[in-house]
Scaffold this active site. Structure first.
Site, PDB file in Angstrom:
ATOM      1  N   ASN A  11      43.279  14.766 -23.106  1.00  0.00           N
ATOM      2  CA  ASN A  11      41.683  14.933 -22.573  1.00  0.00           C
ATOM      3  C   ASN A  11      40.762  15.201 -23.526  1.00  0.00           C
ATOM      4  O   ASN A  11      40.535  16.492 -23.634  1.00  0.00           O
ATOM      5  CB  ASN A  11      41.725  15.493 -21.184  1.00  0.00           C
ATOM      6  CG  ASN A  11      40.450  15.699 -20.466  1.00  0.00           C
ATOM      7  OD1 ASN A  11      39.319  14.883 -20.928  1.00  0.00           O
ATOM      8  ND2 ASN A  11      40.181  16.547 -19.559  1.00  0.00           N
ATOM      9  N   LYS A  13      37.646  15.052 -23.323  1.00  0.00           N
ATOM     10  CA  LYS A  13      36.385  15.644 -22.375  1.00  0.00           C
ATOM     11  C   LYS A  13      35.140  14.681 -23.053  1.00  0.00           C
ATOM     12  O   LYS A  13      35.370  13.728 -23.471  1.00  0.00           O
ATOM     13  CB  LYS A  13      36.291  16.851 -22.448  1.00  0.00           C
ATOM     14  CG  LYS A  13      37.401  17.615 -22.034  1.00  0.00           C
ATOM     15  CD  LYS A  13      37.500  18.941 -22.048  1.00  0.00           C
ATOM     16  CE  LYS A  13      38.958  19.491 -21.227  1.00  0.00           C
ATOM     17  NZ  LYS A  13      38.806  20.956 -21.044  1.00  0.00           N
ATOM     18  N   HIS A  97      39.274  17.029 -11.740  1.00  0.00           N
ATOM     19  CA  HIS A  97      39.348  18.061 -12.939  1.00  0.00           C
ATOM     20  C   HIS A  97      38.574  19.195 -12.638  1.00  0.00           C
ATOM     21  O   HIS A  97      37.450  19.011 -12.093  1.00  0.00           O
ATOM     22  CB  HIS A  97      38.969  17.221 -14.282  1.00  0.00           C
ATOM     23  CG  HIS A  97      39.258  18.251 -15.415  1.00  0.00           C
ATOM     24  ND1 HIS A  97      38.480  19.423 -15.899  1.00  0.00           N
ATOM     25  CD2 HIS A  97      40.206  18.329 -16.374  1.00  0.00           C
ATOM     26  CE1 HIS A  97      38.966  20.070 -17.001  1.00  0.00           C
ATOM     27  NE2 HIS A  97      40.214  19.402 -17.392  1.00  0.00           N
ATOM     28  N   GLU A  99      36.425  20.990 -14.303  1.00  0.00           N
ATOM     29  CA  GLU A  99      35.087  20.747 -14.886  1.00  0.00           C
ATOM     30  C   GLU A  99      34.305  19.767 -13.609  1.00  0.00           C
ATOM     31  O   GLU A  99      33.026  20.138 -13.646  1.00  0.00           O
ATOM     32  CB  GLU A  99      35.122  20.299 -16.214  1.00  0.00           C
ATOM     33  CG  GLU A  99      35.694  21.439 -16.995  1.00  0.00           C
ATOM     34  CD  GLU A  99      36.282  20.930 -18.390  1.00  0.00           C
ATOM     35  OE1 GLU A  99      36.243  19.594 -18.741  1.00  0.00           O
ATOM     36  OE2 GLU A  99      36.907  21.803 -19.153  1.00  0.00           O
ATOM     37  N   GLU A 169      46.124  23.281 -13.793  1.00  0.00           N
ATOM     38  CA  GLU A 169      45.337  23.569 -14.724  1.00  0.00           C
ATOM     39  C   GLU A 169      44.550  24.993 -14.065  1.00  0.00           C
ATOM     40  O   GLU A 169      43.576  24.630 -13.627  1.00  0.00           O
ATOM     41  CB  GLU A 169      44.324  22.490 -15.278  1.00  0.00           C
ATOM     42  CG  GLU A 169      44.814  21.216 -15.894  1.00  0.00           C
ATOM     43  CD  GLU A 169      43.761  20.597 -16.925  1.00  0.00           C
ATOM     44  OE1 GLU A 169      44.322  20.290 -17.840  1.00  0.00           O
ATOM     45  OE2 GLU A 169      42.673  20.440 -16.247  1.00  0.00           O
ATOM     46  N   GLY A 175      40.409  25.935 -22.186  1.00  0.00           N
ATOM     47  CA  GLY A 175      39.314  26.028 -23.082  1.00  0.00           C
ATOM     48  C   GLY A 175      39.232  27.688 -23.478  1.00  0.00           C
ATOM     49  O   GLY A 175      38.346  27.868 -24.224  1.00  0.00           O
ATOM     50  N   SER A 214      44.825  25.548 -22.364  1.00  0.00           N
ATOM     51  CA  SER A 214      45.083  25.955 -23.989  1.00  0.00           C
ATOM     52  C   SER A 214      46.481  25.953 -24.525  1.00  0.00           C
ATOM     53  O   SER A 214      47.073  26.653 -25.164  1.00  0.00           O
ATOM     54  CB  SER A 214      44.889  27.409 -23.815  1.00  0.00           C
ATOM     55  OG  SER A 214      43.542  27.677 -23.653  1.00  0.00           O
ATOM     56  N   GLY A 235      43.470  19.728 -23.829  1.00  0.00           N
ATOM     57  CA  GLY A 235      42.049  19.677 -24.192  1.00  0.00           C
ATOM     58  C   GLY A 235      41.815  19.544 -25.677  1.00  0.00           C
ATOM     59  O   GLY A 235      42.251  18.602 -26.340  1.00  0.00           O
ATOM     60  N   GLY A 236      41.276  20.486 -25.872  1.00  0.00           N
ATOM     61  CA  GLY A 236      40.932  20.607 -27.663  1.00  0.00           C
ATOM     62  C   GLY A 236      41.936  20.679 -28.578  1.00  0.00           C
ATOM     63  O   GLY A 236      41.471  19.693 -29.452  1.00  0.00           O
TER      64      GLY A 236
END
Ligand code: 13P
Length: 256
Positions: A11, A13, A97, A99, A169, A175, A214, A235-236
């Site tokens: 993802n 983002k 999600h 967010e 999640e 994050g 993470s 993500g990251g």
């Protein structure tokens, strides 16, 4: 070992221009195009979705929308319909999600409507659930994720199972570099599987449950080895080809 095919999705983002997106998927394409035992997907920003889909046309790598609206057309400025995501080359869409829930006011009811609309448009859905840190500290994790799942599935039936992926999640792990331990994640996944059974009966065994929060090369193997963790929503660590590839490899290892 489960017969569920692992699914690992990056993802992205709000990251990457069209050219940055193309550079990243070109690397992924070289490294992962032959992978068949793990389903792999990337979720670019909307503006990069079509070029990315074109670049991945002859591969098994799936293109994933990060969100959609529940209506197909009309006076909804700024929204994107599920069928338009499919038209641009997406086969999956992420829904609910944290967010989106946190920053854009998305509700459980809205998530249910979007899930129904996306499935009706022929997309598969990745429905996200997860508790906040204060909910976990208050012992509310199961109540929270249970009610999110019940709400998200309100308009679904066992026939929808092939198109359904559920992502757990925990908000406190997104994050933050603070991953749920494999045991913590497995505990919630096992609870979610049971909850799905209540709604979908024996079909629940076929629903893939991703963990997100993470995930990185260093912790992926142990997380993915858990019996009810069937993949990762990353993500990251999905923004660099090498790190993402290592997570896909960890998912392959789980099949070996
Ligand atoms: P991070 O992997 O950056 O924690 O993000 C997880 C996530 O939100 C994936 O959807």
């Amino acid at each position: 070992m489960s017969t569920r095919k692992p699914i690992v999705v990056g993802n992205w983002k709000l990251h990457n221009t069209i050219s940055e997106s193309l550079a990243l998927v070109t690397e992924l394409k070289n490294q992962l195009a032959a992978v068949r035992d793990v389903e792999v997907g990337v979720a670019p920003v909307f503006t990069a979705l079509h070029p990315v889909a074109k670049r991945l046309e002859d591969t098994a790598i799936q293109v994933v929308g990060q969100n959609c609206h529940h209506e197909e057309r009309g006076a909804f400025t700024g929204e994107v319909a599920p069928s338009l995501l499919a038209d641009a080359g997406a086969s999956y869409v992420i829904i609910g999600h944290s967010e989106r829930r946190q920053h854009f006011g998305e509700t459980d009811e809205g998530v249910a409507r979007k899930a129904r609309a996306a499935l009706d448009a022929g997309l598969r859905v990745i429905v996200c659930v997860g508790e906040t840190e204060s909910e976990r500290d208050a012992g509310e994790t199961e109540r929270r994720v249970g009610s999110q799942v019940d709400a998200a599935l309100a308009q679904l039936t066992p026939d929808d199972v092939p198109g359904l992926v559920l992502a757990y999640e925990p908000v406190w792990a997104i994050g933050t570099g603070r991953t749920a331990t494999p045991a913590q994640a497995q505990e919630v996944h096992s609870f979610l599987r049971g909850r799905l059974e209540g709604k979908l009966g024996s079909q629940a065994a076929g629903v893939r449950l991703q963990y997100g929060g993470s995930v990185k090369a260093e912790n992926a193997e142990e997380l993915l080895a858990q019996p009810d963790i069937d993949g990762a929503l990353v993500g990251g660590a999905s923004l660099k080809a090498e790190g993402f590839r290592a997570i896909v490899k960890a998912a392959q290892g789980d099949r070996a």
